[in-house]
Motif scaffolding. Sequence first.
Motif, PDB file in Angstrom:
ATOM      1  N   LEU A  34      44.296  47.363  58.099  1.00 19.35           N
ATOM      2  CA  LEU A  34      45.622  46.767  58.008  1.00 19.35           C
ATOM      3  C   LEU A  34      45.598  45.107  58.333  1.00 19.35           C
ATOM      4  CD1 LEU A  34      48.163  49.300  59.850  1.00 19.35           C
ATOM      5  CD2 LEU A  34      47.612  48.997  57.507  1.00 19.35           C
ATOM      6  N   GLY A  35      46.590  44.685  57.583  1.00 17.54           N
ATOM      7  CA  GLY A  35      46.608  42.891  57.655  1.00 17.54           C
ATOM      8  C   GLY A  35      45.963  42.566  56.151  1.00 17.54           C
ATOM      9  N   SER A  36      45.305  41.500  56.528  1.00 21.33           N
ATOM     10  CA  SER A  36      44.745  40.548  55.219  1.00 21.33           C
ATOM     11  C   SER A  36      43.501  39.910  55.729  1.00 21.33           C
ATOM     12  CB  SER A  36      45.777  39.460  54.725  1.00 21.33           C
ATOM     13  OG  SER A  36      46.160  38.470  56.104  1.00 21.33           O
ATOM     14  N   GLY A  37      42.599  39.368  54.736  1.00 18.16           N
ATOM     15  CA  GLY A  37      41.492  38.855  54.970  1.00 18.16           C
ATOM     16  C   GLY A  37      40.780  38.540  53.617  1.00 18.16           C
ATOM     17  N   LYS A  38      39.664  37.794  53.948  1.00 22.15           N
ATOM     18  CA  LYS A  38      38.880  37.328  52.847  1.00 22.15           C
ATOM     19  C   LYS A  38      37.993  38.406  51.996  1.00 22.15           C
ATOM     20  CE  LYS A  38      38.025  32.705  54.861  1.00 22.15           C
ATOM     21  NZ  LYS A  38      37.027  31.664  55.108  1.00 22.15           N
ATOM     22  N   ALA A  39      37.778  38.288  50.633  1.00 25.58           N
ATOM     23  CA  ALA A  39      37.022  39.234  49.877  1.00 25.58           C
ATOM     24  C   ALA A  39      36.246  38.605  48.903  1.00 25.58           C
ATOM     25  CB  ALA A  39      38.207  40.145  49.464  1.00 25.58           C
ATOM     26  N   GLU A  40      35.406  39.129  48.452  1.00 27.53           N
ATOM     27  CA  GLU A  40      34.585  38.723  47.442  1.00 27.53           C
ATOM     28  C   GLU A  40      34.285  39.859  46.372  1.00 27.53           C
ATOM     29  OE1 GLU A  40      31.093  36.009  48.091  1.00 27.53           O
ATOM     30  OE2 GLU A  40      31.264  36.522  50.075  1.00 27.53           O
ATOM     31  N   ILE A  41      34.539  39.643  44.989  1.00 28.45           N
ATOM     32  CA  ILE A  41      34.666  40.615  44.087  1.00 28.45           C
ATOM     33  C   ILE A  41      33.597  40.323  42.779  1.00 28.45           C
ATOM     34  CG2 ILE A  41      36.002  42.040  42.432  1.00 28.45           C
ATOM     35  CD1 ILE A  41      38.288  41.700  44.271  1.00 28.45           C
ATOM     36  N   PHE A  42      32.691  41.356  42.500  1.00 29.16           N
ATOM     37  CA  PHE A  42      31.851  41.148  41.498  1.00 29.16           C
ATOM     38  C   PHE A  42      32.199  42.294  40.307  1.00 29.16           C
ATOM     39  CE2 PHE A  42      30.076  40.037  45.485  1.00 29.16           C
ATOM     40  CZ  PHE A  42      29.336  38.738  45.243  1.00 29.16           C
ATOM     41  N   ILE A  43      32.354  41.619  39.190  1.00 29.55           N
ATOM     42  CA  ILE A  43      32.726  42.349  38.270  1.00 29.55           C
ATOM     43  C   ILE A  43      31.824  42.019  36.946  1.00 29.55           C
ATOM     44  CG2 ILE A  43      34.838  43.228  36.802  1.00 29.55           C
ATOM     45  CD1 ILE A  43      36.763  42.133  38.625  1.00 29.55           C
ATOM     46  N   ILE A  97      32.030  45.778  42.294  1.00 31.54           N
ATOM     47  CA  ILE A  97      31.657  45.696  43.741  1.00 31.54           C
ATOM     48  C   ILE A  97      32.483  44.845  44.484  1.00 31.54           C
ATOM     49  CG2 ILE A  97      29.731  45.293  45.216  1.00 31.54           C
ATOM     50  CD1 ILE A  97      28.874  47.249  43.475  1.00 31.54           C
ATOM     51  N   ILE A  98      33.308  45.462  45.747  1.00 33.97           N
ATOM     52  CA  ILE A  98      33.899  44.600  46.488  1.00 33.97           C
ATOM     53  C   ILE A  98      33.603  44.599  47.733  1.00 33.97           C
ATOM     54  CG2 ILE A  98      36.358  44.539  47.456  1.00 33.97           C
ATOM     55  CD1 ILE A  98      37.529  46.206  45.060  1.00 33.97           C
ATOM     56  N   GLY A 145      28.953  41.280  36.559  1.00 32.17           N
ATOM     57  CA  GLY A 145      28.025  40.584  36.945  1.00 32.17           C
ATOM     58  C   GLY A 145      28.390  39.125  37.490  1.00 32.17           C
ATOM     59  N   LYS A 146      29.656  38.991  37.538  1.00 30.56           N
ATOM     60  CA  LYS A 146      30.315  37.593  37.797  1.00 30.56           C
ATOM     61  C   LYS A 146      31.021  37.624  38.999  1.00 30.56           C
ATOM     62  CE  LYS A 146      30.837  36.305  32.894  1.00 30.56           C
ATOM     63  NZ  LYS A 146      31.906  36.194  31.906  1.00 30.56           N
ATOM     64  N   ARG A 147      31.329  36.582  39.849  1.00 29.20           N
ATOM     65  CA  ARG A 147      31.691  36.549  41.204  1.00 29.20           C
ATOM     66  C   ARG A 147      32.822  35.885  41.130  1.00 29.20           C
ATOM     67  NH1 ARG A 147      27.972  33.589  45.714  1.00 29.20           N
ATOM     68  NH2 ARG A 147      29.124  34.283  47.659  1.00 29.20           N
ATOM     69  N   LEU A 148      33.804  36.540  42.265  1.00 32.94           N
ATOM     70  CA  LEU A 148      35.096  35.588  42.324  1.00 32.94           C
ATOM     71  C   LEU A 148      35.400  36.096  43.808  1.00 32.94           C
ATOM     72  CD1 LEU A 148      37.717  34.666  41.199  1.00 32.94           C
ATOM     73  CD2 LEU A 148      38.626  37.103  40.971  1.00 32.94           C
ATOM     74  N   LYS A 149      35.869  34.980  44.389  1.00 30.60           N
ATOM     75  CA  LYS A 149      36.474  34.687  45.709  1.00 30.60           C
ATOM     76  C   LYS A 149      37.703  35.238  45.595  1.00 30.60           C
ATOM     77  CE  LYS A 149      33.749  30.755  47.437  1.00 30.60           C
ATOM     78  NZ  LYS A 149      34.004  29.388  48.059  1.00 30.60           N
ATOM     79  N   ALA A 150      38.148  36.081  46.616  1.00 25.96           N
ATOM     80  CA  ALA A 150      39.518  36.725  46.718  1.00 25.96           C
ATOM     81  C   ALA A 150      39.924  36.951  47.938  1.00 25.96           C
ATOM     82  CB  ALA A 150      39.387  38.196  45.866  1.00 25.96           C
ATOM     83  N   LYS A 151      41.348  37.506  48.263  1.00 29.66           N
ATOM     84  CA  LYS A 151      41.893  37.886  49.097  1.00 29.66           C
ATOM     85  C   LYS A 151      42.278  39.508  49.321  1.00 29.66           C
ATOM     86  CE  LYS A 151      44.668  34.588  48.860  1.00 29.66           C
ATOM     87  NZ  LYS A 151      45.675  33.685  49.004  1.00 29.66           N
ATOM     88  N   TRP A 152      42.264  40.015  50.425  1.00 30.80           N
ATOM     89  CA  TRP A 152      42.795  41.303  50.386  1.00 30.80           C
ATOM     90  C   TRP A 152      44.094  41.626  51.407  1.00 30.80           C
ATOM     91  CZ3 TRP A 152      43.236  44.182  55.042  1.00 30.80           C
ATOM     92  CH2 TRP A 152      42.512  43.823  56.062  1.00 30.80           C
ATOM     93  N   LYS A 153      44.967  42.532  50.963  1.00 29.51           N
ATOM     94  CA  LYS A 153      46.080  42.686  52.057  1.00 29.51           C
ATOM     95  C   LYS A 153      46.554  44.070  51.805  1.00 29.51           C
ATOM     96  CE  LYS A 153      50.661  40.463  52.752  1.00 29.51           C
ATOM     97  NZ  LYS A 153      51.519  39.585  52.126  1.00 29.51           N
ATOM     98  N   LYS A 154      46.866  44.539  53.136  1.00 30.55           N
ATOM     99  CA  LYS A 154      47.354  45.850  53.304  1.00 30.55           C
ATOM    100  C   LYS A 154      48.411  45.827  54.123  1.00 30.55           C
ATOM    101  CE  LYS A 154      45.930  50.676  54.102  1.00 30.55           C
ATOM    102  NZ  LYS A 154      46.356  51.331  52.719  1.00 30.55           N
ATOM    103  N   ILE A 155      49.803  46.087  53.962  1.00 27.18           N
ATOM    104  CA  ILE A 155      50.648  45.894  54.847  1.00 27.18           C
ATOM    105  C   ILE A 155      51.390  47.166  55.436  1.00 27.18           C
ATOM    106  CG2 ILE A 155      51.900  44.114  53.289  1.00 27.18           C
ATOM    107  CD1 ILE A 155      53.863  45.912  52.120  1.00 27.18           C
ATOM    108  N   GLY A 156      50.691  48.190  55.288  1.00 28.98           N
ATOM    109  CA  GLY A 156      51.030  49.494  55.999  1.00 28.98           C
ATOM    110  C   GLY A 156      50.095  50.707  55.473  1.00 28.98           C
TER     111      GLY A 156
END
Length: 574
Positions: A510-519, A489-490, A521-532
Amino acid sequence: MFLVFVRMLILGILFINIDYAINLVKTSSPIIEPRGHIYKDLNYLLKKITNKRNRLQRIYIEQPEFLKEEKIKQARVDYYFALMIYQKAQLRVSKYKRLYKKDSLTVTIRVLAEKIEKHFKELKIYATYIKKMHPLDLYARNYALKPGKLLEFRKFKNLKTQKMMSGKDLFEILKRAYKFFNLRTKTSLNLCVKLLKPIADNVPKYLPAKFWLAKTYFDLEKIEEAQQLMYELLSIDPDLIISKSIDDRMLREDDLINYQYTPENKLPHEIASPVQVKKIKLDKSGMRSVPFVVSLGNSRRARPQSGLSNAELVLEMPVEGGITRLIAYFGKNSDMSLPIGPVRSMRNYFLREVYHLRPFFIHCGGSPGSYREKLELDFFTVDEIGGYMGFFRDRKQKPPHNLYTSLDKMAELAYSKHIKIGSPLKHLKTSKIGYPYKGKLIKAIHITYFEKYIVTHQFDVLTQNYVRYVNGVLLLDPATQRPSFSKNIIIQYVNVDTIDSVGRKHVDILGSGKAEIFIEGKRLKAKWKKIGLDSKTFYTDESNKEISLFHGNTWIHFVPNNKRIRVDNFSKIN
């Protein structure tokens, strides 16, 4: 005294027989309805159905009325009532044949029946065109897209001959006139006038002919005639959108499919950024392997969706009206025969998000911005409104939530485009080893998109999957009778703006930002980025290393930046 008794007895027997005979006639013989009554009824029904046909014909032919969106609803209502009238007329004719078994239909009644049949067929053609072609044509006209190909489907009435002329035939005449216009000699311009003037006079609704005739008059220095024509055009088409819809480029190159639009008519936030189109990779057989992507409705009436448990990747994005829409990706591991739906419309940010994959995108209609984005990106999509086969309606459900498709129905069309179904997860970094990061087990993830719409993914320890709930209710796929399971779950936090009075959204993909990823059953703070638009979205951890997802079904939620999710641990609630 005896004679009196005999007379009364005889009279009684006679009266009893008469009553018996009357009752026998009533019960055994049908009441023959006068033919004049049937004639009057059919004549009345013919007038009613003719009025409905004429009203739809006016919507179909007249440009100003055709631009009004409410006319689509009127066409649907008129067609429904006309169908009832037609069925009633058929019953009257069949009743007539049943009552007069030895008689054939009289000439008058036969003519009336044939007229009713003919007028209903015409009405059905008008209604079908308005309901199918009008929405796309409406977007084209309202946002200054050149109607181009749509002109082939339009019909225009010739006032002189009282016959209908197809837009395709008129376009061919206009194309011949343009050849003379382009020579710019006095003789050639007069020949151009000779071709265009009959159309401008006799087919006044075909505005491009008047526009080109006015241009020709200007070149011939007939200023008064040219001005008169321009005044007429401006009274009907103030912005000259329809009048200029066939430009010299289309006439010169015969390019009916390449719609154009003017930059000043773009809506804010919906302008496509310049894209350098990369070469599309083909396999040895010359086929392109891409996922099949379907835009699914997610309103209360659309749930539960069919085929959703069969999807390998699902994106959920907010749209107008306080709802979200699902973009479901299907691949080689998906069941080809299962129904998928309800199929709904696309948005421009759907196309921008999936563009890097160039998928086989399936939808029904779209927002004005999405059609402009599609043309700007030269993105092929399978649009039910465009007349593509492979869709079907479920009569048990109410429209518009009753349109479905399946992968096997789309496979033939895809093959004709040198496309075959491929993996939808190839742009995500996945691993079969498992989740390499530490963290506490999360029991449930709650995403509140709107006050009356909350999505919950509950972790099942036994299967190591997330199970999806909506407003606390477990939704089972009607096609498989299974819920939607996910390994990953992203939560991708994005900017979401409202851009017009209708409430249409702009989602910044487009751009970047914060994300949370669940794999698992575990949670991870993350970042997302899409340049184009040609780039995939990268998901990285706090040390900027790309995160490896577990190989399996994935759900990505695009959540507004001003909202936060809520999670339940197995020990406590956060």
